[in-house]
Design a protein around this motif. Sequence first.
Motif, PDB file in Angstrom:
ATOM      1  N   GLU A 269      32.217  27.024  31.797  1.00  0.00           N
ATOM      2  CA  GLU A 269      31.564  28.040  32.606  1.00  0.00           C
ATOM      3  C   GLU A 269      31.417  27.459  34.009  1.00  0.00           C
ATOM      4  O   GLU A 269      30.830  26.397  34.185  1.00  0.00           O
ATOM      5  N   ARG A 287      37.714  29.371  25.990  1.00  0.00           N
ATOM      6  CA  ARG A 287      36.923  30.394  26.655  1.00  0.00           C
ATOM      7  C   ARG A 287      36.562  29.933  28.052  1.00  0.00           C
ATOM      8  O   ARG A 287      36.124  28.809  28.245  1.00  0.00           O
ATOM      9  N   HIS A 289      34.340  31.246  31.557  1.00  0.00           N
ATOM     10  CA  HIS A 289      33.522  32.214  32.276  1.00  0.00           C
ATOM     11  C   HIS A 289      33.425  31.707  33.699  1.00  0.00           C
ATOM     12  O   HIS A 289      32.909  30.630  33.943  1.00  0.00           O
ATOM     13  N   GLN A 314      36.200  35.399  31.138  1.00  0.00           N
ATOM     14  CA  GLN A 314      35.249  36.326  31.744  1.00  0.00           C
ATOM     15  C   GLN A 314      35.137  35.987  33.213  1.00  0.00           C
ATOM     16  O   GLN A 314      34.877  34.848  33.573  1.00  0.00           O
ATOM     17  N   ASP A 316      33.411  36.959  36.992  1.00  0.00           N
ATOM     18  CA  ASP A 316      32.436  37.703  37.788  1.00  0.00           C
ATOM     19  C   ASP A 316      33.079  37.950  39.147  1.00  0.00           C
ATOM     20  O   ASP A 316      33.445  36.996  39.825  1.00  0.00           O
ATOM     21  N   ASN A 338      37.174  39.892  30.209  1.00  0.00           N
ATOM     22  CA  ASN A 338      35.924  40.575  30.552  1.00  0.00           C
ATOM     23  C   ASN A 338      35.688  40.469  32.036  1.00  0.00           C
ATOM     24  O   ASN A 338      35.796  39.393  32.606  1.00  0.00           O
ATOM     25  N   SER A 372      37.391  44.460  28.956  1.00  0.00           N
ATOM     26  CA  SER A 372      36.025  44.965  29.032  1.00  0.00           C
ATOM     27  C   SER A 372      35.515  44.803  30.445  1.00  0.00           C
ATOM     28  O   SER A 372      35.624  43.734  31.028  1.00  0.00           O
ATOM     29  N   HIS A 438      23.650  38.736  33.369  1.00  0.00           N
ATOM     30  CA  HIS A 438      23.955  37.625  32.452  1.00  0.00           C
ATOM     31  C   HIS A 438      22.732  37.053  31.789  1.00  0.00           C
ATOM     32  O   HIS A 438      22.715  36.766  30.616  1.00  0.00           O
TER      33      HIS A 438
END
Lengths: 475, 160
Positions: A269, A287, A289, A314, A316, A338, A372, A438
């Motif tokens: 992340e 994964r 983010h 994911q 932002d 996402n 998504s 979040h």
Amino acid sequence: MDCISELPDEILSYIQTMLSIKDLLKTSVLSKRWRNLWALRRDLHFDIFHVLGSSEEELPQTVIPTSSSTIERCVRLDIGMSEFVKRVDQFLNNFQGTKINSFFASFYSHDKHSNIIDQWISFAIARGVETINLLLLPMPETCATRYKQYKFAFDLFSETNASTLKHLHLEHCLVCHPTNRDYIPFQNLRFLSLERTKLDEMFIESVLSNCRWLEELHLVLCEFRSSMPKIVSSSLIHLKVAGCYVVSGYVQMQIELSSIDCLKLTSLEYHGYSLDTLKINTPLLKRIHCTVFYCEDPNQYGLFATLPQLEIMQLDIYSMVPTSLKITQPFKHLKQLNFFLFWPLDIVEESKFDLLGILTILRATPLLHKLSIMLIHPRIIEDQKVVKDIDLCSHDEVKVIELRGCVGNWYEIEFVMNALRYAHKLKRIVLSPYWRQHDSLDWNSDPTWFQNRRQKIREKLQSKNVVGREKLVLI
Amino acid sequence: MAQEASSSTSSKTISLKTGDGEIFEIEASAAKQMKTVQRLIDDLGDDITIPLHNVFSKELPKIIEYYKKDITGEITKDFEAEFVKDLNDDEVKVLFLAANYLDANKLFEFLSQNIADRLESKSVEYVRKYFGVENDFTPEEESKLREERAWSFRGIKEDE
């Protein structure tokens, strides 16, 4: 059995674990047996609410300062925190348990409390503590000039004592490297989280090389000495880095991750301003983010494109994704994408907003199953535009598309129409009004959605005779 | 967890006889959640009436009500709040002791929390009476302890 007292110690102690610290201390006056019972407590949790109390007379104005004078506020907060420290001390002095699993303390603190906090931590370590959470709160800015941060000194902890510690979370502390630079205590650390902490990057590099079982590392809003540490670890599985900086003169400068070399890392992340300098060796990364503030070019995520195990990403996004975007490197393995979309700061005219750029990104993710999108703080735009069709290549894999944070604006219909044309294998496309930040568990939605805007969307899609509109799920 | 998969117990009911001689029926899948009952079933068979010497007709229906909801997975915070809303402290205590005897874990944990909540800010005398604790401190010992922990005795509610 008539009477709770006849129950065995373990059961009575179980009820005790549900009592607040205050009630717990009261039970120690019930009888000698009860005084000894509460030594069975394994998890010690001290925060302002539980220690200073919640009734009006008790929760002093210190913590919710309403008095006008700032000096008065400082003094009251000082008094309140001294009382907090005194009570925790008293509890610990009377505590007769020999083993503690976790120690949690959270209060407004500064370096005046240093010795006492050191004692608490030694107390916990001597009892084999496995988890320490020290979430210090900064004194209000007006008072801050008088106080320095608490210094967490590893020097205190000898090797044998510290070996049980597995989980350490520190907020708003100064972390000092042990004077013996080759030695790091807490060899068995599995989880380390530092937030709003000031430290030397060499310390992190030391921890990474000495703690051979470290699985998770968080560095959030930390101030380093001169640069971001290199993240090199053969055991690390989860990494979170956000908003770290250095101070040069009086200026705060953001610093970016430059190197991640972690063969076991599966989740990352990262919240920063640029990925330009990042080099990664993370073959198992599954994964991601990621936030790159104020960045217009999604191509910079391209460095993740070659990761063979990457399944979920994911992002932002704070800018609008242009439809003219060309992706230089496709994400060959990505299954789920996402997006958290914040209202773009670079849009002057609201009517220029659209979601079609996101659909063009699908070209770069040929094996995607699920897309998504969540719109944060969506606004109802009065001036509704006419929907347009764009030319897109077809996508043969994506099965589910979700758009959340809907309020009935034109771009939502536009998005659905184009997605239905473009994604041939689509099973369902969901429009939902719900969205959340979040760090929040609360969902928001606009009430007018349920009143009439939702219905309008359905009608518009029907009137345009859109093919595949039976796949639409309107929440 | 809500539905027990075993087909042989899914529609069977078990008869329970309280200490004061009354008989109640529960589903076999609910009985499974009360380990004491299940042990008795295993020993005595599920066709005979299971005797529960330490549980009485006042509390058993309430316990059965709880587990009826549990096997359909419908236990929510709202249900639990309603469940204890009209019970006084002593009634909760009796249910708690029964849940302990029946080894009914979920109900036991829930009632433990409820008791802890009810005792919040009650006086030491009240808690002594509630738990049935005999005070073995001398008056001097006790007053010294109270003085040391004076702050934990502020804000005590009136005993009911």
